[in-house]
Scaffold this motif. Structure first.
Motif, mmCIF file in Angstrom:
data_model
loop_
_atom_site.group_PDB
_atom_site.id
_atom_site.type_symbol
_atom_site.label_atom_id
_atom_site.label_comp_id
_atom_site.label_asym_id
_atom_site.label_seq_id
_atom_site.Cartn_x
_atom_site.Cartn_y
_atom_site.Cartn_z
ATOM 1 N N ILE A 68 0.835 -1.202 0.000
ATOM 2 C CA ILE A 68 0.000 0.000 0.000
ATOM 3 C C ILE A 68 0.872 1.256 0.000
ATOM 4 O O ILE A 68 0.674 2.179 -0.800
ATOM 5 C CB ILE A 68 -0.940 0.002 1.226
ATOM 6 N N ASN A 77 -9.908 4.372 -0.841
ATOM 7 C CA ASN A 77 -9.405 4.036 -2.174
ATOM 8 C C ASN A 77 -8.629 2.707 -2.168
ATOM 9 O O ASN A 77 -8.037 2.323 -3.172
ATOM 10 C CB ASN A 77 -8.543 5.155 -2.754
ATOM 11 N N VAL A 78 -8.636 2.017 -1.006
ATOM 12 C CA VAL A 78 -8.074 0.666 -0.881
ATOM 13 C C VAL A 78 -9.058 -0.187 -0.092
ATOM 14 O O VAL A 78 -9.498 0.224 1.000
ATOM 15 C CB VAL A 78 -6.707 0.666 -0.152
ATOM 16 N N PRO A 119 -3.163 6.888 0.541
ATOM 17 C CA PRO A 119 -4.055 5.741 0.778
ATOM 18 C C PRO A 119 -5.060 5.976 1.897
ATOM 19 O O PRO A 119 -4.750 6.567 2.937
ATOM 20 C CB PRO A 119 -3.071 4.631 1.158
ATOM 21 N N ASN A 159 2.706 1.780 -3.366
ATOM 22 C CA ASN A 159 1.991 1.819 -4.644
ATOM 23 C C ASN A 159 0.713 2.662 -4.678
ATOM 24 O O ASN A 159 0.163 2.873 -5.758
ATOM 25 C CB ASN A 159 1.622 0.390 -5.063
ATOM 26 N N VAL A 160 0.235 3.135 -3.546
ATOM 27 C CA VAL A 160 -1.017 3.896 -3.522
ATOM 28 C C VAL A 160 -0.759 5.302 -2.982
ATOM 29 O O VAL A 160 -0.257 5.470 -1.866
ATOM 30 C CB VAL A 160 -2.092 3.191 -2.656
ATOM 31 N N LYS A 161 -1.100 6.292 -3.787
ATOM 32 C CA LYS A 161 -0.923 7.677 -3.364
ATOM 33 C C LYS A 161 -2.044 8.071 -2.397
ATOM 34 O O LYS A 161 -3.220 7.813 -2.639
ATOM 35 C CB LYS A 161 -0.945 8.596 -4.590
ATOM 36 N N ALA A 214 -11.541 1.327 -6.176
ATOM 37 C CA ALA A 214 -10.512 1.191 -5.153
ATOM 38 C C ALA A 214 -9.586 0.033 -5.504
ATOM 39 O O ALA A 214 -9.937 -0.861 -6.280
ATOM 40 C CB ALA A 214 -11.156 0.952 -3.779
ATOM 41 N N VAL A 215 -8.385 0.052 -4.954
ATOM 42 C CA VAL A 215 -7.467 -1.080 -5.071
ATOM 43 C C VAL A 215 -8.008 -2.205 -4.193
ATOM 44 O O VAL A 215 -8.284 -1.997 -3.004
ATOM 45 C CB VAL A 215 -6.048 -0.687 -4.612
#
Length: 405
Positions: free
Chosen positions: A170, A234-235, A177, A173-175, A259-260
């Motif tokens: 996370i 968003n995750v 989060p 890789n996730v801006k 979302a991821v």
């Protein structure tokens, strides 16, 4: 003829033979369930109930022991008698079935009992009875506590380890989060959440914006999914067993949640989860893996895959070749086979645990770089995994094999 001398020689010869026989017997040390020709191994598995998708693991293990019995005459000349009982993923039933295995069937050990709540129900009992509770099919961290529970050992990566690896993914890789979590309300679910929180540290409370739990007796998790989506996350971090994981995937798509999607490895199965949820619905889901993807065409010509498929074709022809649970069962059965090989003729419960804590093993269908290693102070056999993404047909590596210490 000197009959006295002859008699003394005869007595000496008989005595010598007796010493040889006694020595041979002394070399063989057996615990309950072991004879010169057989070894009784016990198991509980949910062949019915909310976690019945895992029945493929029990069936794969049984098929593997059938293979080594027929092809190798068992292990060290002893046939494996595998007694696998249905506990329906119900802790009270697990208690009943485990007591039967130990006190009536007189097994040497209980192997691969499946589930965190179910194994928790017999954790103290097995250690009080000093019966190996070996390679339990759950990644709860408490299975790796040799100081307080020397008769219990896990096999797969611990859920806290996996939670930490998801945390690393996370953050890399996730801006900005914002994480929403669905988890099973027991030690299994809480361990995954703890691992993620431990990795995020003092940022956890700001990054994790919603958490919803469910009970294994719940019919659906639809209401939880709606609340989680409404959090603005968003995750989505899914910590659920196959039945609920399939429901979560369907609801995630129905809600058009952008979302991821992170899916815990216990439900990372094409056959048991992604097909029931819909392959298109499952596209893009990210998980972690430590053994080969048996649906990946790129491995179909490799020797490990050919050996596994030949095993399935011959000994488990009704098994689902797209289910990762069949590979799991195949691998963990080989691990126990190695323990029994190392134990030789010293098949006491104490020595089984000693050999289980003395492994350095590479198996065919494991990912390169992932080994099974244990010691008297390390009861976590597997501690490395690789991030993967489901592309609608197969899993695609999206990183290297990593571990978090």
């Amino acid at each position: 003829m000197n009959t006295g001398r002859k008699l003394s020689l005869t007595i000496a010869a008989v005595a010598a033979l007796g010493m040889v026989a006694t020595s041979a017997l002394a070399d063989k040390m057996y615990g309950p369930g072991v004879t010169d020709t057989s070894i009784k191994i016990g198991n509980t598995n949910p062949y019915s109930g909310p976690a019945a998708a895992y029945s493929a693991i029990g069936k794969s293990i049984a098929a593997y022991f059938d293979k080594i019995n027929k092809e190798n005459g068992g292990v060290n000349g002893r046939m494996i008698e595998f007694i696998s009982l249905d506990d329906g993923y119900s802790p009270p039933k697990t208690k009943e079935q485990t007591r039967k295995l130990v006190e009536q069937d007189n097994v040497l050990l209980v192997f691969q009992g499946l589930g965190t709540p179910t194994n928790s129900a017999v954790h103290n009992y097995m250690n009080q009875k000093k019966v190996p509770q070996l390679f339990v099919a759950t990644g709860a961290t408490k299975w790796g506590d040799p100081e307080n529970y020397p008769w219990t050992m896990g096999w797969q990566p611990s859920y806290q380890t996996e939670g930490k690896l998801f945390g690393a993914y996370i953050m890399e890789n996730v801006k900005d989060p914002k994480v929403a979590i669905l988890y099973q309300n027991d030690d299994y679910g809480k361990d995954y959440v703890t691992g993620l929180r431990d990795y995020l540290g003092d940022k956890a409370d700001s990054i994790i914006v919603a958490e919803e739990s469910y009970e294994v007796t719940d019919p659906t998790i639809n209401s939880q999914m709606i609340k989680l989506k409404d959090s603005g996350a968003n995750v989505f971090y899914n910590v659920s067993t196959p039945k609920f994981a399939a429901q979560a995937i369907k609801k995630f798509r129905e809600l058009n949640w952008d979302a991821v999607f992170l899916n815990n490895s216990v439900s990372n199965s094409v056959g048991a989860v992604y097909k029931p949820a819909g392959l298109d619905n499952s596209k893009g889901i990210i998980s972690l893996q430590y053994f080969q993807d048996n649906t990946d065409p790129s491995i179909f010509d490799t020797e490990p895959y050919k050996k596994w498929k030949a095993f399935m074709t011959e000994y488990y022809p009704d098994g689902d070749l797209s289910s990762s649970f069949t590979v799991y069962g195949y691998l963990v059965a080989q691990t126990l086979e190695q323990v029994l090989k190392q134990a030789g003729d010293n098949l006491t419960r104490e020595n089984v645990m000693k050999e289980a804590a003395n492994l350095d093993l590479e198996l065919d269908m494991m990912l390169p770089g992932v080994k099974i290693q244990t010691s008297p102070t390390d009861f976590f056999p597997i501690e490395a995994m690789m991030p993967i993404e489901f592309d609608g047909e197969k899993f695609v590596p999206i990183g290297k094999v990593v571990s978090v210490n």
